[in-house]
Design an enzyme around this catalytic site. Structure first.
Site, mmCIF file in Angstrom:
data_model
loop_
_atom_site.group_PDB
_atom_site.id
_atom_site.type_symbol
_atom_site.label_atom_id
_atom_site.label_comp_id
_atom_site.label_asym_id
_atom_site.label_seq_id
_atom_site.Cartn_x
_atom_site.Cartn_y
_atom_site.Cartn_z
ATOM 1 C CG ASP A 142 -1.859 1.202 1.362
ATOM 2 O OD1 ASP A 142 -1.416 2.268 1.988
ATOM 3 O OD2 ASP A 142 -2.743 1.231 0.535
ATOM 4 C CG ASP A 160 0.744 6.460 -12.651
ATOM 5 O OD1 ASP A 160 -0.497 6.753 -13.028
ATOM 6 O OD2 ASP A 160 1.153 5.467 -13.358
#
Length: 291
Positions: A142, A160
């Site tokens: 994560d 991104d």
């Protein structure tokens, strides 16, 4: 929500407005641990990837998005050695970052390992072997957890992410921006995908509020990517050095030529002009002008 009717793929990111892709061939469809991934072929845009019903990238125009999120911060900084990419599982961002031979270390943190593997197989032109670059440290984790806990520092951080729904939602949070700021070296730059302002102006306003108190210089820049319906796309910019956005065009030209990289969209003139924002965006972020 997404719907496939005969050979059509309908994207419904927005209520009452969207786009349709003809799906000539479904290449892969899978429910990963995090999201629903679909890759298909379209006669105009080539291979297309969607996550949870939202188009993420296409072979035809991905170069615009990836070049602008990498070369703008890297060439503005000028002496980048360490880069962190958050997300970017299709490999396009990594491909562009690896073009800079002066970069010594690249960490890429992608939450969904299946995206990486499927894009290597079905969208190989995005990464073009960049996953084999010895400078890369690929972390399947994560992104929020990584920036909150790592002791590493970076010169440029590129977020991104997907849209702020599902797994990507936390990457637009105040905590995420604060954690990224903590991970930047002195003079570092954070850039993030920030949606199309005409359709997602509230996201731009929210990001502006969160960047305002963190960075010596914060702003947005733009590029028109046909795949991302709704007009030009904004990228958030946060830097601990307020001089980077004021570089003379000649300096950018020298750095671009010196880098030796070959681009299809980015050039120093586009770099400089991309920071000029339309009036409605400036009003939304409470800036009197493009400063």
């Amino acid at each position: 929500m997404t719907e496939v009717l005969s050979t059509d793929y309908l994207e419904t990111l927005y209520e009452g407005y969207g786009q349709r892709f003809r799906m000539d061939k479904l290449l892969h469809e899978v429910r990963t641990d995090h999201q629903r991934l679909v890759i298909f072929e379209n006669p105009v845009m080539g291979r297309v990837m969607a996550l949870d019903g939202v188009i993420q990238t296409t072979e035809k125009d991905e170069f615009i998005y990836h070049e602008m999120l990498t070369h703008v911060p890297i060439l503005a900084h000028g002496t980048v050695k360490r880069v962190l990419i958050i997300g970017g599982g299709d490999g396009g961002m990594l491909r562009e970052v690896t073009k800079h031979v002066g970069i010594e270390h690249i960490t890429m943190v992608e939450i969904d390992g299946t995206v990486v593997e499927m894009c290597k197989e079905f969208l190989p032109n995005h990464s073009k072997g960049a996953y084999d670059d010895p400078r890369l440290n690929l972390v399947i984790d994560d992104g929020m957890r990584f920036v909150a806990t790592t002791e590493e520092k970076f010169d440029v951080i590129i977020s991104d992410s997907t849209d702020p729904i599902g797994p990507g939602e936390v990457l637009f949070s105040e905590n995420f921006y604060q954690a990224c700021h903590r991970c930047l070296n002195e003079g570092g730059v954070l850039v993030t995908q920030n949606g199309t302002p005409f359709m997602q102006l509230q996201e731009v306003k929210t990001t502006a509020e969160r960047m305002r108190g963190l960075f010596a210089d914060w702003h947005f820049y733009q590029a028109a990517v046909p795949t991302y319906i709704g007009g030009s796309m904004t990228f958030a910019w946060g830097s601990t050095n307020s001089d980077y956005r004021k570089l003379p065009l000649e300096t950018l030209r020298q750095r671009f030529i010196g880098s030796g990289i070959v681009t299809r969209y980015y050039n120093p003139e586009v770099h400089q002009g991309s920071f000029a924002l339309p009036q409605y965006v400036l009003q939304a972020i409470n800036k009197p002008g493009n400063v």
